[in-house]
Design a protein around this motif. Structure first.
Motif, PDB file in Angstrom:
ATOM      1  N   ASP A 123      -9.406   3.243   4.647  1.00 11.34           N
ATOM      2  CA  ASP A 123      -8.392   4.203   5.104  1.00 11.34           C
ATOM      3  C   ASP A 123      -8.163   4.123   6.613  1.00 11.34           C
ATOM      4  OD1 ASP A 123      -8.118   4.993   2.538  1.00 11.34           O
ATOM      5  OD2 ASP A 123      -9.292   6.830   2.719  1.00 11.34           O
ATOM      6  N   GLU A 124      -9.240   4.075   7.383  1.00  8.14           N
ATOM      7  CA  GLU A 124      -9.115   4.062   8.841  1.00  8.14           C
ATOM      8  C   GLU A 124      -8.408   2.797   9.325  1.00  8.14           C
ATOM      9  OE1 GLU A 124      -9.184   5.476  12.591  1.00  8.14           O
ATOM     10  OE2 GLU A 124      -9.777   6.549  10.776  1.00  8.14           O
ATOM     11  N   THR A 125      -8.809   1.660   8.776  1.00  8.11           N
ATOM     12  CA  THR A 125      -8.175   0.389   9.164  1.00  8.11           C
ATOM     13  C   THR A 125      -6.699   0.391   8.799  1.00  8.11           C
ATOM     14  OG1 THR A 125     -10.262  -0.784   8.782  1.00  8.11           O
ATOM     15  CG2 THR A 125      -8.267  -2.119   8.899  1.00  8.11           C
ATOM     16  N   LEU A 126      -6.403   0.899   7.615  1.00  7.53           N
ATOM     17  CA  LEU A 126      -5.012   0.947   7.162  1.00  7.53           C
ATOM     18  C   LEU A 126      -4.177   1.841   8.068  1.00  7.53           C
ATOM     19  CD1 LEU A 126      -3.120  -0.082   4.935  1.00  7.53           C
ATOM     20  CD2 LEU A 126      -3.700   1.946   3.606  1.00  7.53           C
ATOM     21  N   TYR A 137       0.810  -1.222   0.000  1.00 10.47           N
ATOM     22  CA  TYR A 137       0.000   0.000   0.000  1.00 10.47           C
ATOM     23  C   TYR A 137       0.843   1.272   0.000  1.00 10.47           C
ATOM     24  CZ  TYR A 137      -2.990  -3.667   1.962  1.00 10.47           C
ATOM     25  OH  TYR A 137      -3.645  -4.841   2.183  1.00 10.47           O
ATOM     26  N   GLY A 138       2.087   1.199  -0.444  1.00 14.21           N
ATOM     27  CA  GLY A 138       3.020   2.323  -0.318  1.00 14.21           C
ATOM     28  C   GLY A 138       2.507   3.646  -0.826  1.00 14.21           C
ATOM     29  N   GLU A 139       1.712   3.626  -1.920  1.00 16.83           N
ATOM     30  CA  GLU A 139       1.245   4.878  -2.534  1.00 16.83           C
ATOM     31  C   GLU A 139      -0.096   5.346  -1.963  1.00 16.83           C
ATOM     32  OE1 GLU A 139      -0.618   1.533  -4.766  1.00 16.83           O
ATOM     33  OE2 GLU A 139       1.344   1.965  -3.892  1.00 16.83           O
ATOM     34  N   ARG A 140      -0.725   4.548  -1.093  1.00 16.64           N
ATOM     35  CA  ARG A 140      -2.035   4.908  -0.539  1.00 16.64           C
ATOM     36  C   ARG A 140      -1.910   6.080   0.440  1.00 16.64           C
ATOM     37  NH1 ARG A 140      -5.867   0.588   0.113  1.00 16.64           N
ATOM     38  NH2 ARG A 140      -6.836   1.823   1.776  1.00 16.64           N
ATOM     39  N   ILE A 141      -2.795   7.052   0.313  1.00 17.87           N
ATOM     40  CA  ILE A 141      -2.767   8.228   1.190  1.00 17.87           C
ATOM     41  C   ILE A 141      -3.307   7.849   2.571  1.00 17.87           C
ATOM     42  CG2 ILE A 141      -3.601  10.573   1.561  1.00 17.87           C
ATOM     43  CD1 ILE A 141      -1.634  10.301  -0.742  1.00 17.87           C
ATOM     44  N   VAL A 165       1.513   6.013   2.716  1.00 14.78           N
ATOM     45  CA  VAL A 165       2.035   5.019   3.668  1.00 14.78           C
ATOM     46  C   VAL A 165       3.558   5.060   3.737  1.00 14.78           C
ATOM     47  CG1 VAL A 165       2.274   2.538   4.115  1.00 14.78           C
ATOM     48  CG2 VAL A 165       0.053   3.471   3.437  1.00 14.78           C
ATOM     49  N   SER A 166       4.224   5.068   2.577  1.00 13.23           N
ATOM     50  CA  SER A 166       5.694   5.066   2.555  1.00 13.23           C
ATOM     51  C   SER A 166       6.251   6.298   3.242  1.00 13.23           C
ATOM     52  CB  SER A 166       6.190   5.016   1.104  1.00 13.23           C
ATOM     53  OG  SER A 166       5.665   3.910   0.429  1.00 13.23           O
ATOM     54  N   GLN A 167       5.705   7.474   2.903  1.00 11.47           N
ATOM     55  CA  GLN A 167       6.201   8.727   3.473  1.00 11.47           C
ATOM     56  C   GLN A 167       5.973   8.776   4.975  1.00 11.47           C
ATOM     57  OE1 GLN A 167       3.772  11.185   0.985  1.00 11.47           O
ATOM     58  NE2 GLN A 167       5.433  11.656  -0.458  1.00 11.47           N
ATOM     59  N   TYR A 168       4.809   8.319   5.413  1.00  9.45           N
ATOM     60  CA  TYR A 168       4.494   8.364   6.842  1.00  9.45           C
ATOM     61  C   TYR A 168       5.461   7.497   7.644  1.00  9.45           C
ATOM     62  CZ  TYR A 168       1.984   7.774  11.243  1.00  9.45           C
ATOM     63  OH  TYR A 168       1.651   7.737  12.574  1.00  9.45           O
ATOM     64  N   ILE A 169       5.712   6.272   7.175  1.00  9.57           N
ATOM     65  CA  ILE A 169       6.636   5.377   7.887  1.00  9.57           C
ATOM     66  C   ILE A 169       8.036   5.968   7.913  1.00  9.57           C
ATOM     67  CG2 ILE A 169       7.759   3.108   7.822  1.00  9.57           C
ATOM     68  CD1 ILE A 169       5.154   1.977   6.672  1.00  9.57           C
ATOM     69  N   LYS A 170       8.490   6.491   6.768  1.00 10.74           N
ATOM     70  CA  LYS A 170       9.835   7.081   6.683  1.00 10.74           C
ATOM     71  C   LYS A 170       9.947   8.290   7.607  1.00 10.74           C
ATOM     72  CE  LYS A 170      13.850   7.681   4.448  1.00 10.74           C
ATOM     73  NZ  LYS A 170      14.919   7.754   5.398  1.00 10.74           N
ATOM     74  N   ASN A 184       0.440   7.242 -11.493  1.00  7.50           N
ATOM     75  CA  ASN A 184       0.125   5.811 -11.683  1.00  7.50           C
ATOM     76  C   ASN A 184       1.148   4.873 -11.028  1.00  7.50           C
ATOM     77  OD1 ASN A 184      -2.150   6.452 -13.269  1.00  7.50           O
ATOM     78  ND2 ASN A 184      -0.847   6.665 -15.094  1.00  7.50           N
ATOM     79  N   PHE A 185       1.880   5.386 -10.048  1.00  6.74           N
ATOM     80  CA  PHE A 185       2.859   4.527  -9.372  1.00  6.74           C
ATOM     81  C   PHE A 185       2.144   3.491  -8.505  1.00  6.74           C
ATOM     82  CE2 PHE A 185       5.358   3.582  -5.509  1.00  6.74           C
ATOM     83  CZ  PHE A 185       6.464   2.993  -6.092  1.00  6.74           C
ATOM     84  N   SER A 186       2.595   2.239  -8.622  1.00  8.52           N
ATOM     85  CA  SER A 186       2.085   1.153  -7.780  1.00  8.52           C
ATOM     86  C   SER A 186       3.280   0.496  -7.105  1.00  8.52           C
ATOM     87  CB  SER A 186       1.332   0.120  -8.620  1.00  8.52           C
ATOM     88  OG  SER A 186       1.172  -1.078  -7.902  1.00  8.52           O
ATOM     89  N   ALA A 187       3.345   0.591  -5.787  1.00  9.02           N
ATOM     90  CA  ALA A 187       4.474  -0.002  -5.057  1.00  9.02           C
ATOM     91  C   ALA A 187       4.545  -1.504  -5.297  1.00  9.02           C
ATOM     92  CB  ALA A 187       4.346   0.300  -3.563  1.00  9.02           C
TER      93      ALA A 187
END
Length: 641
Positions: free
Chosen positions: A574-577, A479-483, A500-505, A535-538
């Motif tokens: 979104d909330e669960t993620l 889900y890296g690209e999911r807001i 997801v990626s930005q938040y973890i980093k 259109n990026f898909s992790a």
């Protein structure tokens, strides 16, 4: 080394369904395809191929991957070998950079053996077609057997010159190492240390894998020397295990799938003759007793097999065990006994393809009829008759499908004129005996494992941390690209969206935390760098990553270990993620703190003679406990001090 642009072309061109279909018979199952797993023996298909995601996975043994990973696992190839295989399949020109001397030295022994075998194949073919000796002796032999030029070319037949060191000289002049010539079995050392060709003066039948790679050779003698072996075959090697190979499988695989039946014969010439007569779905065990590995190879393409025996029954009794092995693997077995004095080669030469096919259809029988005729014909002695019937019943007992087994039991009782209840009772004894034997064998293996197994050691904090790291990285890949958060205000007053990626980093960077596995750090950074691209898909990016280790890891991360019904699948709103990502980050921090607390305990113990140092460590230990308690509270855990 293959350049990145070429790798990208290969990855884009490789169709996972197309690639897997080369080795596995696939059937449509919704949006995916299913088939029998090529990596382990199974009766019910659990191997799933997803064309939309571009990967395959066995939900029983766990093996699979992208097209490259599948070829690597199935054909036991290296990453570059698998890329070359796919490039050849899709007619992609490979661009590569020149290897350094060091890189050349690092080429694997396995690849060296394949290279030498491929050279030997061309060498033998050249001897047959372009040398006076080859044309006069080798070509003439094939002509005498009725082989056309197209058949010779199809099976890549060749000839080894009579000179006992001809191949040795040619190979050494090409720079091939002596040790590899011996390892492939092309040559051997005599007692005096002299290197000599193994196949000199023989016609050559190359043994190919399903992908067409040369793993071995068979050489047939042409002289009348009764002291010499009729056939000489390659010895076992790093690339050749005769129990896992079938002669003709490369040429036959498509015909087997198309006809949904495989014909099994004994030798090289039987295969080539039947092929020339138009019966292409035929393979040979090459003179060896049928093995489980060979049966699995056939079973990948069809459930149906017809075993052809020569009219001379001399070797039938010895090879009849193979029928029971086929039955035990769940195959539908037919048997064809050719007329007296005939073998598949001679019969094929005397009959057209249609006549051969008609003869097979009209004369092949089920294994009960075959064994009854073979074991009971002319037998009047009660003891020998009972032994023969027991053998037939034992064959029926190994059939795994209960309905088929029951059907054959009824048929057997009818043909033999014996009460069905008696046969069932006898059969149950065989089945129970087999189960008991398997249990004993399993127990012996478990006991042996206990003797050799090292004591189990609880996972260290670092090992535990890597598990959480894996799960965090799995979120990035899936889900890296999911807001996760929209309109987050930055320090300079601007608003941004965090995926997801930005938040973890961002969360890890605030305390200078990194993963123990550098591969994860690299993947996280790449996900952040690319996550805002259109259109990026992790998932797609990492599963088709040019670095195979990352591609393999990502493929494992995106495939659920078990298939769940929709009602049981985890929600990904979104909330669960958000909650899952936050919880995993807290777990990661908790593991880090727990590890640091253990380290501080050791450091405090070592500093017992240095009061100032010990007090500093105690202060840090107290701070870490406070942090641990705060994290535990967020996680909803109770901390016992």
């Amino acid at each position: 080394m293959i350049d990145k642009a070429t790798i990208d072309k290969i990855m884009d061109a490789a169709n996972i369904v197309d690639v897997v279909s080369e080795f596995v018979t696939l059937r449509k199952a919704g949006v995916n395809y299913k088939g029998l797993c090529p990596f382990h023996n199974e009766k019910t298909p659990s191997f799933v191929v997803s064309p939309s995601k571009g990967y395959c996975h066995c939900f029983s043994c766990g093996k699979g991957g992208t097209a490259v990973g599948f070829i690597m696992e199935h054909e036991q190839m290296s990453y570059p070998e698998a890329l070359r295989w796919l490039a050849n399949k899709y007619h992609i020109e490979i661009h590569e950079k020149e290897l350094s001397d060091e890189e050349k030295l690092e080429q694997s022994e396995r690849e060296s053996l394949f290279i030498i075998n491929n050279w030997a194949l061309e060498y033998f073919q050249n001897n047959l077609e372009n040398t006076p000796e080859g044309r006069a002796i080798g070509k003439q032999y094939f002509r005498s057997r009725g082989f056309r030029d197209d058949t010779i070319k199809k099976f890549q037949l060749g000839y080894a010159l009579k000179d006992k060191t001809a191949l040795v000289k040619a190979a050494l002049s090409k720079g091939f190492k002596e040790e590899f010539l011996i390892d492939t079995g092309l040559c051997y050392k005599k007692d005096n240390g002299e290197l000599q060709d193994r196949y000199y003066g023989r016609v050559i039948f190359p043994v190919l894998t399903m992908t067409g790679r040369v793993v071995a050779f068979g050489g047939r003698i042409l002289s009348n020397d009764k002291k010499a072996a009729k056939y000489v075959n390659s010895p076992e090697s790093l690339i050749y295990h005769k129990s896992n190979e079938l002669y003709g499988i490369y040429q036959a695989k498509q015909a087997i799938t198309k006809n949904d039946r495989c014909y099994l014969v004994e030798g090289y010439i039987d295969v080539t003759s039947m092929n020339q007569s138009g019966v292409e779905n035929v393979v040979a065990s090459s003179g060896t007793s049928l093995t489980i590995g060979q049966i699995k190879l056939i079973h990948r393409f069809t459930d149906n097999i017809t075993v052809l025996y020569d009219g001379d029954s001399a070797g039938i009794h010895a090879s009849i065990r193979g029928i029971d092995m086929l039955l035990a693997d769940g195959m539908n077995v037919k048997v064809l006994l050719l007329p007296d004095g005939e073998d598949p080669d001679s019969f094929a030469q005397k009959h057209s393809s249609q006549e051969f096919q008609e003869y097979i259809e009209n004369h092949q029988t089920d294994f009960i009829q075959f064994k009854t005729n073979l074991l009971l014909k002319g037998v009047t002695d009660p003891i020998k008759r009972s032994e023969a019937i027991s053998s037939i019943v034992k064959s029926v007992s190994v059939i795994p499908n209960q309905i088929i087994r029951a059907t054959y039991t009824t048929e057997c009782a009818h043909r033999l004129g014996i009460n069905e209840a008696t046969l069932v009772s006898t059969m149950n004894k065989y089945i129970r005996s087999e189960i008991d034997e398997k249990r004993k064998e399993q127990k012996r293996e478990e006991e042996n494992d206990k003797k050799t197994q090292e004591p189990l050691i609880p996972a260290t904090p670092v090992e535990q941390a890597t598990k959480v790291e894996y799960l965090l990285m799995q979120m990035v890949v899936r889900y890296g690209e999911r807001i996760l958060y929209k309109d987050v205000e930055t320090e300079d007053g601007e608003t941004i969206n965090l995926n997801v990626s930005q938040y973890i980093k961002y969360d890890l960077d605030t305390d200078n935390l990194t993963f123990h596995d550098e591969k994860y750090n690299r993947m996280l950074q790449e996900a952040v760098d690319h996550s805002e691209e259109e259109n990026f898909s992790a998932e797609n990016y990492f599963t088709h990553h040019p670095d195979f280790e990352i591609s393999e890891l990502a493929t494992d991360m995106v495939i659920d270990r078990f298939q769940l019904s929709k009602s049981l699948q985890v929600k990904n709103d979104d909330e669960t993620l958000r909650n899952r990502v936050k919880h995993l980050i807290l777990d990661f921090r908790m593991d880090y703190v727990e590890q640091r607390l253990k380290e501080l305990q050791q450091e405090i113990h070592k500093a017992s003679n240095d009061m100032d140092k010990m007090m500093k460590k105690l202060s840090e230990y107290k701070d870490m406990q406070t942090i641990r308690n705060a994290i535990a509270k967020e996680l909803g855990n109770e901390v016992i001090i």
